[in-house]
Design an enzyme around this catalytic site. Sequence first.
Site, PDB file in Angstrom:
ATOM      1  N   ASP A  27       0.833  -1.203   0.000  1.00 32.77           N
ATOM      2  CA  ASP A  27       0.000   0.000   0.000  1.00 32.77           C
ATOM      3  C   ASP A  27       0.872   1.259   0.000  1.00 32.77           C
ATOM      4  OD1 ASP A  27       0.881  -0.117   2.616  1.00 32.77           O
ATOM      5  OD2 ASP A  27      -1.105   0.013   3.536  1.00 32.77           O
TER       6      ASP A  27
ATOM      7  N   ASP B 282      -0.806  -6.384   0.059  1.00 35.40           N
ATOM      8  CA  ASP B 282      -1.171  -5.657   1.282  1.00 35.40           C
ATOM      9  C   ASP B 282      -2.677  -5.555   1.420  1.00 35.40           C
ATOM     10  OD1 ASP B 282       0.541  -4.694   3.237  1.00 35.40           O
ATOM     11  OD2 ASP B 282       1.281  -3.042   1.986  1.00 35.40           O
TER      12      ASP B 282
ATOM     13  N   LYS C  44      -0.761  -9.415   3.535  1.00 35.10           N
ATOM     14  CA  LYS C  44      -0.052  -8.805   4.664  1.00 35.10           C
ATOM     15  C   LYS C  44      -1.017  -7.896   5.427  1.00 35.10           C
ATOM     16  CE  LYS C  44       3.425  -5.670   4.042  1.00 35.10           C
ATOM     17  NZ  LYS C  44       2.897  -4.453   4.667  1.00 35.10           N
TER      18      LYS C  44
ATOM     19  N   GLU D 280      -1.317  -5.350   8.932  1.00 33.97           N
ATOM     20  CA  GLU D 280      -0.594  -4.630   9.987  1.00 33.97           C
ATOM     21  C   GLU D 280      -1.296  -4.822  11.329  1.00 33.97           C
ATOM     22  OE1 GLU D 280       0.051  -0.509   9.026  1.00 33.97           O
ATOM     23  OE2 GLU D 280       0.894  -0.979   7.066  1.00 33.97           O
TER      24      GLU D 280
ATOM     25  N   GLU E  67       9.176  -3.742  10.840  1.00 37.57           N
ATOM     26  CA  GLU E  67       9.607  -2.470  10.243  1.00 37.57           C
ATOM     27  C   GLU E  67      10.142  -1.544  11.329  1.00 37.57           C
ATOM     28  OE1 GLU E  67       6.838  -0.669   7.512  1.00 37.57           O
ATOM     29  OE2 GLU E  67       7.974   1.215   7.421  1.00 37.57           O
TER      30      GLU E  67
HETATM   31  O1  KIV Z   1       3.606  -1.095   1.606  1.00 38.70           O
HETATM   32  C1  KIV Z   1       4.805  -1.347   1.667  1.00 38.70           C
HETATM   33  O2  KIV Z   1       5.590  -1.073   0.768  1.00 38.70           O
HETATM   34  C2  KIV Z   1       5.299  -2.005   2.878  1.00 38.70           C
HETATM   35  C3  KIV Z   1       6.776  -2.126   3.020  1.00 38.70           C
HETATM   36  C4  KIV Z   1       7.333  -0.863   3.540  1.00 38.70           C
HETATM   37  C5  KIV Z   1       7.167  -3.264   3.864  1.00 38.70           C
HETATM   38  O3  KIV Z   1       4.549  -2.397   3.713  1.00 38.70           O
END
Ligand code: KIV
Length: 271
Positions: free
Chosen positions: A51, A90, A118, A120, A187
């Site tokens: 994202d 994401d 992914k 968060e 991160e």
């Molecule tokens: O969205 C993204 O690019 C990320 C990376 C910074 C790991 O989550």
Amino acid sequence: MSIQNKNKLVTISTLGKLKKAKEKFSCLTAYESTLAQRISEAGVEVILVGDSLGMVIQGHDSTLPVTMDQLIYHLDCVARGNVNSHIMADMPFMSYSTDELALENATKLMQNGAHSVKIEGGSWICKMTSTLAERGIPVCAHMGLTPQSINRIGGYFVQGRDTKKRQKLIEEAKSLESAGAAMLLLECVPNDLSKEITSLLKIPVIGIGAGPETDGQIMVIHDLLGISCLEKPPKFVKDFLKGSSSIETALGKYVKSVKSKKFPSRSHTFF
Ligand code: KIV
């Protein structure tokens, strides 16, 4: 369009084997087909349709405005260019605000070319991680600095420096593994913390601004090409295009530097 050789597709189990063998693996973001193809051909194991596209593609100052439809559009482009990398997608801001929504939206990503998603968060995403994992959707839990929570955190800075926060991150990482997370992404955390978490967990741990001890490294492709969207690129990024004659050479250098543990160096690491 590239022809995908499914026999060679990088899978979660490939990454697990690399971890066991103590071999580092590389990951990069991509948002479109041509670069995804070059990235995959360079031997990058994981492509993240991140994202971060909200910042580097759309020009926003955070990842919050990115929608599911936009993520799916870029995922679709990347999937068409990919050769045999593992594609992680994401889950955008608020696309997993309830377990039901998480299942619905993760399903859409998997049906549009993702091999994993992914998310968060810490312990609050344990239940949805189990729900998705039980239904066949591998989850990478993103911890430490979580950019979708930037308004709560108050800035882009290193996480887990004090003892209490450090212990919380360790406990949450263990809970996420027990809940069925397939991978963890850390991160912006200090080197000794990412080292401890990586050695405690059996699942592969990917780092960005987390030092050299994680199993895999990830970078935003624009940072690797020296075109960061920020005025001052963060300490943990490296311009691999500098001194390279082509994008392909820069990608090759990145893969080699990660494998040989030359990147990230001390100058890219928080202590
Ligand atoms: O969205 C993204 O690019 C990320 C990376 C910074 C790991 O989550």
